[in-house]
Design a protein around this motif. Structure first.
Motif, PDB file in Angstrom:
ATOM      1  N   ASP A 170       0.835  -1.211   0.000  1.00 47.73           N
ATOM      2  CA  ASP A 170       0.000   0.000   0.000  1.00 47.73           C
ATOM      3  C   ASP A 170       0.864   1.253   0.000  1.00 47.73           C
ATOM      4  OD1 ASP A 170      -2.129  -1.696   0.049  1.00 47.73           O
ATOM      5  OD2 ASP A 170      -2.716  -1.283   2.125  1.00 47.73           O
ATOM      6  N   MET A 173       2.431   1.852  -3.422  1.00 54.43           N
ATOM      7  CA  MET A 173       1.467   2.367  -4.391  1.00 54.43           C
ATOM      8  C   MET A 173       1.289   3.875  -4.231  1.00 54.43           C
ATOM      9  SD  MET A 173      -1.622  -0.407  -4.544  1.00 54.43           S
ATOM     10  CE  MET A 173      -1.329  -2.153  -4.832  1.00 54.43           C
ATOM     11  N   VAL A 177       2.674   7.039  -7.039  1.00 51.40           N
ATOM     12  CA  VAL A 177       1.865   8.083  -7.660  1.00 51.40           C
ATOM     13  C   VAL A 177       2.545   9.443  -7.542  1.00 51.40           C
ATOM     14  CG1 VAL A 177      -0.357   9.288  -7.528  1.00 51.40           C
ATOM     15  CG2 VAL A 177      -0.272   6.811  -7.288  1.00 51.40           C
ATOM     16  N   ARG A 185      -4.374   6.794 -15.754  1.00 50.95           N
ATOM     17  CA  ARG A 185      -5.545   5.947 -15.517  1.00 50.95           C
ATOM     18  C   ARG A 185      -6.076   5.454 -16.854  1.00 50.95           C
ATOM     19  NH1 ARG A 185     -11.150   8.492 -13.026  1.00 50.95           N
ATOM     20  NH2 ARG A 185     -12.543   6.705 -13.437  1.00 50.95           N
ATOM     21  N   CYS A 259       4.036  -0.026 -10.204  1.00 53.22           N
ATOM     22  CA  CYS A 259       2.784  -0.424  -9.539  1.00 53.22           C
ATOM     23  C   CYS A 259       1.608  -0.153 -10.476  1.00 53.22           C
ATOM     24  CB  CYS A 259       2.596   0.361  -8.246  1.00 53.22           C
ATOM     25  SG  CYS A 259       3.906   0.120  -7.025  1.00 53.22           S
ATOM     26  N   PRO A 261      -2.214  -0.880  -9.715  1.00 51.09           N
ATOM     27  CA  PRO A 261      -3.412  -1.398  -9.050  1.00 51.09           C
ATOM     28  C   PRO A 261      -4.660  -1.120  -9.873  1.00 51.09           C
ATOM     29  CG  PRO A 261      -2.790   0.702  -8.106  1.00 51.09           C
ATOM     30  CD  PRO A 261      -1.705   0.344  -9.080  1.00 51.09           C
ATOM     31  N   TYR A 263      -7.994   0.642 -10.490  1.00 48.19           N
ATOM     32  CA  TYR A 263      -8.265   2.014 -10.076  1.00 48.19           C
ATOM     33  C   TYR A 263      -9.189   2.071  -8.865  1.00 48.19           C
ATOM     34  CZ  TYR A 263      -9.250   6.980 -10.257  1.00 48.19           C
ATOM     35  OH  TYR A 263      -9.359   8.305  -9.928  1.00 48.19           O
ATOM     36  N   PHE A 266      -7.107   1.492  -5.838  1.00 48.11           N
ATOM     37  CA  PHE A 266      -6.309   2.671  -5.511  1.00 48.11           C
ATOM     38  C   PHE A 266      -7.170   3.738  -4.845  1.00 48.11           C
ATOM     39  CE2 PHE A 266      -5.273   7.017  -6.803  1.00 48.11           C
ATOM     40  CZ  PHE A 266      -4.100   7.187  -6.083  1.00 48.11           C
ATOM     41  N   TYR A 270      -6.406   5.326  -1.334  1.00 42.55           N
ATOM     42  CA  TYR A 270      -6.094   6.756  -1.286  1.00 42.55           C
ATOM     43  C   TYR A 270      -6.989   7.485  -0.287  1.00 42.55           C
ATOM     44  CZ  TYR A 270      -5.465  11.594  -2.779  1.00 42.55           C
ATOM     45  OH  TYR A 270      -5.211  12.932  -2.797  1.00 42.55           O
TER      46      TYR A 270
END
Length: 286
Positions: A170, A173, A177, A185, A259, A261, A263, A266, A270
């Motif tokens: 986690d 990730m 970003v 995306r 990474c 993931p 969406y 994520f 987030y």
């Protein structure tokens, strides 16, 4: 065992430390010709390249050149940088050594350059000593490669990009970003298999960041981008499996997956981190 030609350069290498070599000005890329060495085959030219990335092209190589790769900023962190070089598959005519205070270590033979593989070394390991292979006919011989200065952390990935197969934590990730070369995306439209890696074709609906133009816009009126992201062959990926957040690094102009993931996963992660105040940076998720 040093070649007779290489051994003949060793005394000259010591003199180069003082004043006997030719020097070029600071730049990002260098292009030269061995024809300027005709009659002076024992000349060693010192070249200084002071950028995070660039290229070298040496036509009709004769004699030798020394390539000094340095960052364009002065910082203690520079000592922890690594240099990665990627030879052109047409590169030939030389052997490449690392020169550290006159001590030479073979890095890349002439025959190995055609593989086009990335080779990395620590910036403190020395300069590149590029020695022409003696031939009576030097026509059609060109030594060419790209180089990048990267952090030691990325060095292993650049040489053996197998890390993306390992699921990201986690924390990784969220950090990806904020720090990766590209964040986008989109969906996977196709997966192709090449000789040494998989090539993942993607369609991007939201482009947060890209270091270079690895994703191409569909036009002013079309809010989408397309591109290809590379992954190691052993990583299993399929097309048509929903929307992802793609992150990764750009190596020698090519996007490599980091990474990635789903969406929706994520978003959940987030928003949880946002509530806890642990997000390393802000992302516009609207």
């Amino acid at each position: 065992m040093l070649s007779p030609m290489l051994a003949s350069f060793l005394p000259l290498l010591l003199l180069c430390r003082i004043s006997s070599c030719q020097y070029s000005s600071d730049q990002c890329s260098w292009k030269g010709s061995g024809l300027t060495h005709e009659g002076h085959t024992r000349d060693v030219e010192q070249v200084y390249l002071r950028c995070s990335q660039g290229s070298l092209e040496w036509l009709y190589p004769t004699g030798a050149i020394i390539i000094n790769l340095r960052p364009n900023t002065v910082s203690p962190a520079a000592a922890r940088l690594s240099v990665c070089i990627k030879p052109s598959r047409d590169s030939s005519g030389t052997n490449v050594y690392l020169d550290r205070n006159g001590q030479l270590r073979l890095l890349l033979r002439e025959r190995d350059q055609a593989e086009g593989r990335v080779h990395c070394f620590g910036i403190r390991e020395g300069a590149l000593f590029i020695e022409a292979v003696p031939r009576t006919d030097i026509s059609r011989r060109i030594t060419a490669f790209q180089y990048e200065l990267v952090s030691d952390r990325l060095r292993a990935e650049a040489q053996s990009p197998g890390a993306p197969c390992q699921p990201c934590t986690d924390a990784e990730m969220l950090l990806a970003v904020c720090t990766n070369d590209f964040v986008a995306r989109g969906i996977i439209t196709n997966v192709g298999q090449e000789e040494e890696h998989s090539s993942v074709s993607v369609e991007i609906s939201r482009l947060y960041r890209q270091k270079t133009h690895v994703f191409v816009s569909g036009g002013v009126r079309v809010r989408s981008w397309t591109g290809s992201i590379k992954m190691p062959k052993q990583c299993k990926v399929k097309s048509g499996e929903g929307e992802f957040l793609f992150t990764g690094t750009v190596r020698f102009g090519e996007a490599w997956m980091g990474c990635a993931p789903r969406y929706k996963d994520f978003l959940r992660l987030y928003h949880e981190a946002q509530q806890q105040g642990t997000n390393p940076c802000h992302v516009d998720t609207d």
